[in-house]
Design an enzyme around this catalytic site. Structure first.
Site, PDB file in Angstrom:
ATOM      1  N   SER A  62       0.823  -1.217   0.000  1.00  0.00           N
ATOM      2  CA  SER A  62       0.000   0.000   0.000  1.00  0.00           C
ATOM      3  C   SER A  62       0.849   1.256   0.000  1.00  0.00           C
ATOM      4  CB  SER A  62      -0.900   0.054   1.235  1.00  0.00           C
ATOM      5  OG  SER A  62      -1.545  -1.162   1.425  1.00  0.00           O
TER       6      SER A  62
HETATM    7  N1  SAH Z   1      -0.363  -4.626   3.940  1.00  0.00           N
HETATM    8  C1  SAH Z   1       0.355  -5.073   2.798  1.00  0.00           C
HETATM    9  C2  SAH Z   1      -0.384  -4.756   1.512  1.00  0.00           C
HETATM   10  C3  SAH Z   1      -0.911  -6.013   1.002  1.00  0.00           C
HETATM   11  S1  SAH Z   1      -1.839  -5.990  -0.461  1.00  0.00           S
HETATM   12  C4  SAH Z   1       1.755  -4.496   2.762  1.00  0.00           C
HETATM   13  O1  SAH Z   1       2.041  -3.646   3.578  1.00  0.00           O
HETATM   14  O2  SAH Z   1       2.547  -4.927   1.933  1.00  0.00           O
HETATM   15  C5  SAH Z   1      -3.042  -7.157  -0.034  1.00  0.00           C
HETATM   16  C6  SAH Z   1      -2.570  -8.542   0.201  1.00  0.00           C
HETATM   17  O3  SAH Z   1      -3.716  -9.269   0.590  1.00  0.00           O
HETATM   18  C7  SAH Z   1      -1.998  -9.265  -0.996  1.00  0.00           C
HETATM   19  O4  SAH Z   1      -0.700  -9.660  -0.717  1.00  0.00           O
HETATM   20  C8  SAH Z   1      -2.931 -10.446  -1.181  1.00  0.00           C
HETATM   21  O5  SAH Z   1      -2.252 -11.619  -1.562  1.00  0.00           O
HETATM   22  C9  SAH Z   1      -3.521 -10.610   0.205  1.00  0.00           C
HETATM   23  N2  SAH Z   1      -4.796 -11.298   0.292  1.00  0.00           N
HETATM   24  C10 SAH Z   1      -5.856 -11.230  -0.545  1.00  0.00           C
HETATM   25  N3  SAH Z   1      -6.850 -12.028  -0.092  1.00  0.00           N
HETATM   26  C11 SAH Z   1      -6.404 -12.601   1.047  1.00  0.00           C
HETATM   27  C12 SAH Z   1      -6.970 -13.507   1.960  1.00  0.00           C
HETATM   28  N4  SAH Z   1      -8.201 -13.986   1.796  1.00  0.00           N
HETATM   29  N5  SAH Z   1      -6.227 -13.880   3.017  1.00  0.00           N
HETATM   30  C13 SAH Z   1      -4.969 -13.413   3.188  1.00  0.00           C
HETATM   31  N6  SAH Z   1      -4.388 -12.555   2.347  1.00  0.00           N
HETATM   32  C14 SAH Z   1      -5.078 -12.133   1.285  1.00  0.00           C
END
Ligand code: SAH
Length: 655
Positions: A62
């Protein structure tokens, strides 16, 4: 190696504090977590950019501000237990680790979970645990949590997650359509069965995929492309006379600004040419002012207005990026303009002018040559005054570095004085010589501004950008003034100069202004800003400044961008009228949600496209109209010499 500590501090100041993130402990946490270690090697240089960045497994980390907004909204205390769903790179989890007691972060991609876990170990975050799996249903065995942050978007907040909040606990999650703009929602558990909901504004997240989220590979909502399709006016082929006719509605403006989304797309050049021809032939426009260096465009102007060549004049557009003007598309327009002007009186001819300030040596030469003919004594003085800049004129950036180390602009006074002297010579602008004087004065102004530009370049990108765009706008105004109150101008430049910067990241975050914005401020509705965009195809661009031109593949536009939305209409070419009242209110509201927009310059780096070429914008506020070319091709560069049949001695591209 960039100074990451300094960039991190600047990120906290500019992106977080300035936007209202105030909690000390949180700001300190952002000051402490090295974001550059959470992104792939190739993205490291952009680690502190004000944007999300791509990470492994096709996911994103993000934007720092959004992570901060979510964490601050959750109101986390020192001893709290926090659940994050969507650990991704682990960056947000690491920040959380510094403000909370205990953090569990769930990630569905094994690759990402492993990387995030390794980072936590390497950086010593013993209170952060990374769990691999589907987190959409939360972790009931570990509930309750004081806060649950969901870093991926769903159509609704899963019930199971709400049940895992402790009393007074807060959940923050993006809710809305997949691959579109969502709302960031904050839900507070105020009682056993009571929840309060608050809207924190528009955001865009990757989808939450899992039992309580979206299915894997599920399609995006269809309503928006449908509505856009209904509003888009299909355009015929570029060589069909009806193509330019569609733009007649903007012809009552004083200035029509046409902005291309690359510097090497044939369709953009041809479209600008067709629209310009129509405005010139039918609507009284006599100025074509382009994002090119003044002295180079002046050679083209001599050619199209049948004026004599200046002694010692250089062949136009010999420096990088040559293909931007030395191409078959521009050549065809130049040939047309020369024929159009043939036999017309001076007043009725249309000129071709450059707004940009990069050809310092060409401008110095032009001022001296003008005075050489008009007033040899003054020419001597000009030589003396410009001597200070002469050693740097081939590499003016080196002057900037030098001026910086000396602490002042050594050559400034001479450049300023020279301009004053020239302006005092103001000639009768109805006479033929007026062109020569205008040219010399424009060059003298360019030398003064370029001197400042190269000095300021070392103080910051925004300052030098603003100086350059202000110079371009002033040059445009000088042209309009010189040709009188009834004069009308067409501007050709890149979208980043034309789309009102106040409604893009440029203006909102980087404090940059541009020609389009200045034109709107000065002329209001009498300035019409028209942007051009594309989904994919090929483009002429280079890997680096001064590197050779290549024909590169343009990547298909990103999900969630304006371009993708236009592509999804399935229309090959269209015009979208964005003037107030032109769109139906539901579509307008949807388009007013900020989205990504692509900007390809003379440099195009597809491998880092998301962060080097996309920026957020609000299209209906940025432009009065948007011209769409779904699939586009690279311009055809001209070889060194002129094309066959161009024997006129004023031919600008070299004999
Ligand atoms: N907070 C993160 C941003 C992640 S983007 C950072 O600081 O890097 C969102 C993430 O959610 C992605 O990596 C995606 O793979 C994950 N995601 C999507 N659906 C999910 C689920 N059901 N359970 C766990 N992770 C999930």
């Amino acid at each position: 190696m960039p100074d990451f500590a300094a960039l991190r501090e600047e990120m906290v100041e500019r992106q977080l504090k300035r936007r209202g993130i105030a909690e000390r402990a949180l700001l300190d946490a952002f000051r402490a977590v090295p974001r550059e270690l959470f992104v792939p090697e190739a993205a490291r240089h952009a680690a502190y950019d004000d944007s999300p960045l791509p990470i492994e497994a096709g996911q994103t980390v993000s934007q720092p501000y959004i992570a901060a907004l979510m964490i601050e909204a959750a109101g986390i205390g020192r001893d709290d237990s926090v659940l994050e769903i969507g650990a991704g790179s682990g960056y947000a989890a690491a920040v959380l680790g510094r403000v909370a007691g205990r953090v569990v972060a769930v990630e569905r991609h094994g690759e990402l979970a492993a990387l995030a876990r390794a980072r936590m170990e390497a950086l010593g975050y013993s209170n952060v645990r990374i769990v691999e799996g589907d987190g959409s249903g939360g972790l009931p065995d570990e509930a309750p949590f004081a806060a649950i942050l969901v870093a991926a978007s769903g159509s609704h907040v899963p019930e199971a997650l709400l049940e895992q909040l402790g009393l007074g606990g807060v959940l923050v999650m993006p809710v809305g359509e997949r691959d579109a703009v969502q709302r960031l929602v904050k839900v507070t558990r105020t009682g056993e069965e009571d929840y309060e909901e608050e809207d924190l504004g528009p955001v865009r997240f990757v989808p939450l995929i899992g039992r309580e989220g979206w299915g894997d590979g599920e399609g995006a909502a269809e309503a928006l492309p449908e509505r856009l399709r209904a509003a888009a006016e299909p355009l015929p082929e570029l060589d069909d006379p009806a193509f330019a006719e569609a733009f007649d509605r903007f012809a009552d403006a004083r200035v029509v600004l046409l902005g291309e989304a690359s510097h090497g797309t044939s369709e953009f050049y041809r479209a600008r040419a067709e629209i310009s021809k129509r405005l010139i032939e039918r609507h009284g426009f006599t100025i074509v002012a382009v994002e090119a260096d003044w002295p180079d465009a002046a050679s083209v102007d001599r050619h199209v207005r049948h004026r004599a060549r200046r002694d010692g004049e250089e062949t136009a557009f010999q420096r990088f990026p040559t293909w931007m003007w030395r191409n078959a598309e521009v050549d065809a327009f130049v040939g047309w303009l020369r024929r159009h002007n043939e036999g017309r009186g001076r007043e009725a001819m249309t000129g071709f002018y450059g707004l940009d300030l990069y050809n310092l040596s060409g401008s110095i030469r032009a001022v001296i040559d003008f005075l050489e003919a008009a007033d040899p004594e003054a020419a001597k003085l000009a030589r003396k005054r410009y001597a200070c800049l002469a050693p740097w004129s081939r590499d003016p950036a080196a002057y900037g570095r030098h001026a910086l180390s000396e602490g002042y602009g050594r050559c400034e006074a001479g450049a300023v004085q020279m301009l004053r002297d020239l302006l005092q010579r103001r000639m009768d602008c109805l006479a033929e010589e007026c062109d020569e004087w205008l040219d010399a004065a424009a060059n003298a102004r360019l030398v003064r501004n370029a001197e400042q530009y190269y000095r300021v370049m070392y103080q910051g990108a925004a300052e030098s950008w603003n100086l350059r765009d202000t110079h371009m706008f002033e040059t445009l105004c000088q042209l309009l003034d010189a040709k009188g109150p009834a004069s009308k101008a067409i501007v050709w430049a890149h979208n980043s100069h034309i789309g009102n910067a106040a409604h893009t990241e440029m203006g909102q975050v980087r404090e940059e202004l541009n020609v389009g914005q200045l034109a709107k401020e000065r002329f209001g509705d009498a300035a019409r800003l028209i942007g051009f965009g594309t989904h994919g195809g090929t483009v002429a661009a280079a890997d680096d400044w001064d590197a050779p031109m290549e024909v590169k593949l343009v990547r298909p536009s990103l999900a969630g961008s304006y371009e993708r939305l236009c592509h999804e209409t399935g229309i090959a070419r269209f015009l979208l009228d964005l003037r107030p009242g032109a769109l139906d209110p539901a579509l307008e509201e949807a388009l007013l949600e900020p989205r990504l927009e692509r900007f390809i310059g003379v440099i195009y780096r597809p491998e880092t496209e998301r962060w080097s070429h996309y920026a957020e914008a609000v299209l209906p506020n940025q432009f009065d109209a948007w011209a769409w070319f779904d699939e586009t091709r690279a311009v055809t560069p001209l070889p060194g010499g002129p094309p066959a049949g161009a024997e006129e001695e004023t031919y600008p591209f070299g004999l």
